[in-house]
Scaffold this active site. Structure first.
Site, PDB file in Angstrom:
ATOM      1  N   LYS A 295     -33.207  66.263 -15.264  1.00 38.30           N
ATOM      2  CA  LYS A 295     -33.744  65.946 -13.935  1.00 38.30           C
ATOM      3  C   LYS A 295     -35.190  66.395 -13.764  1.00 38.30           C
ATOM      4  CE  LYS A 295     -29.835  64.120 -12.732  1.00 38.30           C
ATOM      5  NZ  LYS A 295     -29.409  63.845 -14.131  1.00 38.30           N
TER       6      LYS A 295
ATOM      7  N   TYR B  13     -38.699  51.996 -13.249  1.00 41.00           N
ATOM      8  CA  TYR B  13     -37.949  53.250 -13.228  1.00 41.00           C
ATOM      9  C   TYR B  13     -36.519  53.029 -13.719  1.00 41.00           C
ATOM     10  CZ  TYR B  13     -35.498  57.389 -11.648  1.00 41.00           C
ATOM     11  OH  TYR B  13     -34.722  58.520 -11.618  1.00 41.00           O
TER      12      TYR B  13
ATOM     13  N   LYS C 201     -35.559  59.661 -15.257  1.00 41.42           N
ATOM     14  CA  LYS C 201     -36.692  60.537 -15.529  1.00 41.42           C
ATOM     15  C   LYS C 201     -36.726  60.829 -17.032  1.00 41.42           C
ATOM     16  CE  LYS C 201     -39.895  62.385 -12.885  1.00 41.42           C
ATOM     17  NZ  LYS C 201     -40.792  61.518 -12.118  1.00 41.42           N
TER      18      LYS C 201
ATOM     19  N   ASP D 231     -30.089  59.730 -22.786  1.00 38.45           N
ATOM     20  CA  ASP D 231     -29.067  59.554 -21.755  1.00 38.45           C
ATOM     21  C   ASP D 231     -28.361  58.239 -22.073  1.00 38.45           C
ATOM     22  OD1 ASP D 231     -27.653  58.834 -19.474  1.00 38.45           O
ATOM     23  OD2 ASP D 231     -29.207  59.495 -18.076  1.00 38.45           O
TER      24      ASP D 231
ATOM     25  N   TYR E 156     -21.678  55.908 -15.935  1.00 41.20           N
ATOM     26  CA  TYR E 156     -22.776  55.329 -15.165  1.00 41.20           C
ATOM     27  C   TYR E 156     -24.029  55.163 -16.024  1.00 41.20           C
ATOM     28  CZ  TYR E 156     -25.698  54.011 -11.366  1.00 41.20           C
ATOM     29  OH  TYR E 156     -26.538  53.282 -10.566  1.00 41.20           O
TER      30      TYR E 156
ATOM     31  N   HIS F 189     -25.180  60.587 -12.420  1.00 40.39           N
ATOM     32  CA  HIS F 189     -26.112  61.182 -13.398  1.00 40.39           C
ATOM     33  C   HIS F 189     -25.808  62.667 -13.620  1.00 40.39           C
ATOM     34  CE1 HIS F 189     -28.833  57.698 -13.526  1.00 40.39           C
ATOM     35  NE2 HIS F 189     -28.642  57.604 -12.216  1.00 40.39           N
TER      36      HIS F 189
HETATM   37  P1  13P Z   1     -31.527  60.948 -15.012  1.00 42.23           P
HETATM   38  O1  13P Z   1     -32.995  60.742 -15.308  1.00 42.23           O
HETATM   39  O2  13P Z   1     -31.043  62.294 -15.451  1.00 42.23           O
HETATM   40  O3  13P Z   1     -30.700  59.833 -15.587  1.00 42.23           O
HETATM   41  O4  13P Z   1     -31.349  60.944 -13.441  1.00 42.23           O
HETATM   42  C1  13P Z   1     -31.738  59.840 -12.723  1.00 42.23           C
HETATM   43  C2  13P Z   1     -31.534  59.961 -11.261  1.00 42.23           C
HETATM   44  O5  13P Z   1     -31.875  59.028 -10.578  1.00 42.23           O
HETATM   45  C3  13P Z   1     -30.958  61.176 -10.669  1.00 42.23           C
HETATM   46  O6  13P Z   1     -30.791  61.077  -9.278  1.00 42.23           O
HETATM   47 MG    MG Z   2     -28.863  59.285 -16.056  1.00 41.56          MG
HETATM   48 MG    MG Z   3     -30.888  63.065 -17.382  1.00 42.30          MG
END
Ligand code: 13P
Ligand code: MG
Ligand code: MG
Ligand code: 13P
Length: 393
Positions: free
Chosen positions: A139, A240, A243, A18, A97, A25
């Protein structure tokens, strides 16, 4: 006279990252894919790779590469790193972002493992026809693959070949990683099935990493037929940042599950963890590339399935967008219905992840603000203990 048998070993790698979402996201800007294609075309032109596909699901940029260097190869990983650096620069220019979200270090030292990107690689002796499927998720986390991959390679109610094809009937060897303790175990199906399920049902901790043919299989038992990315961002970042949206490669046919058997488990939109802020359980929705962008509550979590063959020059012949098919409409509808149901729980578990899994999200920051407000209740408990329930006034 010598009989010359061509034994071409080939590597297929998915390396994903990412490098910025458009907006939030939700999606990947086409210019990030353009940067990737441009750089990978150069790598192909200088014969460092045979072929490539640059694509996305949600905010994750996925590179699918064919080459002959084997897994964990410095040259191949540096090509991917170079793509992600270039795409991060573009993401910054576009104001996307979380530009460079998963690229947690800018000092490449031979391998992108441990730097943030996810990696799934298979090296194998190429068959005359080599059907191979790439599954890309957004996700969610690597354990989201446990259920569908178990069904593909070990569940006779899903894969008919396990029962009726002598080439599949002896089962497979699963390599399972404990992603917390950084250990692994090998388990054979069908004989160890229950133990395997005991582990991989706890999908946040025990993750199917690879699957191998057994010794009696006609394919080499040291050449994996499945590989799943298991990189954990929190291990790298210490907090964090997103994900660990996973990818998997699955080979099919001729002693392996047929393509339709590989796809079948995705007709059930099982619950996975991830979704909004990486903090919620929700259904995984199988979608076509046209629907590979996250929307509702930053989801629901999605998976695309891209099918390829490898031609004589090791080019990727594809992709076939497997979930672009009304046969998966019911799964999508069910996922949408489960989305409604889960969302109605709002901040309550089991929609929100259990506390232990929330440890590396932003929730502890909220709990910390209450630290000074907690009062002891020990005294009340003592009082309660001294009440004699037998005494009636
Ligand atoms: P990603 O892990 O796809 O970047 O998403 C993070 C997130 O907080 C989605 O709400
Ligand atoms: Mg993301
Ligand atoms: Mg992602
Ligand atoms: P193979 O096992 O020969 O690949 O084919 C089986 C099949 O495709 C049945 O659907």
């Amino acid at each position: 006279m010598f009989l010359v048998i061509s034994m071409t070993k080939i590597t297929v790698s998915i390396i994903k990252c990412d490098v910025g979402g458009w907006p939030g996201h939700s999606s990947t800007h086409p210019r990030l894919e353009a940067v990737a294609r441009d750089r990978l075309q150069k790598a192909k032109g200088s014969e460092k790779i045979f072929d490539f596909e640059a694509t996305h699901v949600g905010d994750d940029l996925n590179l699918i590469l064919t080459h002959q260097n084997g897994p964990d190869d410095e040259e191949i990983h540096s090509i991917a790193f170079d793509v992600f650096e270039g795409a991060t620069e573009e993401a910054k220019r576009l104001g996307l972002y979380g530009a460079g979200q998963d690229l947690l270090s800018d000092a490449f030292s031979g391998n992108v493992r441990g730097m943030g990107p996810g990696v799934a690689e298979l090296e194998f002796t190429k068959r005359t026809s080599e059907p191979i499927l790439a599954f890309l998720m957004d996700k969610t986390e690597p354990g989201a693959f446990n259920l569908p991959i178990y069904k593909m390679f070990a569940d006779p109610f899903s894969t008919a070949g396990l029962v009726i094809d002598p080439n599949l009937n002896h089962g497979f060897t699963f390599e399972v990683w404990d992603v917390k303790e950084h250990t692994r175990v090998f388990l054979n199906t069908p004989e160890d099935s229950y133990k395997l399920l005991a582990l991989i049902g706890a999908k946040e901790r025990f993750v199917i990493k690879r699957i191998f043919p057994k010794d009696e299989h006609k394919l080499p038992s040291d050449e994996p037929v499945v590989a799943v990315s298991t990189e954990k961002l929190v291990d790298v970042a210490g907090e964090y940042v997103g994900k660990d949206d996973p990818v998997a490669l699955v080979r099919a046919q001729s002693g392996l599950p047929a393509v339709g058997e590989v796809l079948e488990p995705f007709s059930f939109p099982h619950l996975v963890s991830g979704w909004m802020r990486g903090s919620h359980n929700g259904p995984i929705m199988p979608v076509s590339m046209d629907d590979a962008d996250c929307t509702r509550f930053d989801g629901p979590p999605r998976v695309v399935g891209l099918g390829f063959n490898l031609d004589v020059d090791h080019n990727l012949v594809g992709p076939v967008d497997h979930f672009d098919d009304p046969a998966f409409d019911n799964a999508r509808q069910k996922a949408a219905d489960i989305t409604d149901y889960m969302r109605q729980h709002g901040p309550f578990e089991p929609h929100r992840l259990p506390l232990e899994e929330m440890e590396y999200t932003t929730l502890p920051g909220i709990l910390d603000t209450l630290e000074d407000q907690w009062e002891g209740v020990e005294e009340d408990y003592q009082k309660a203990e001294t009440v004699n329930v037998g005494e009636v006034e």
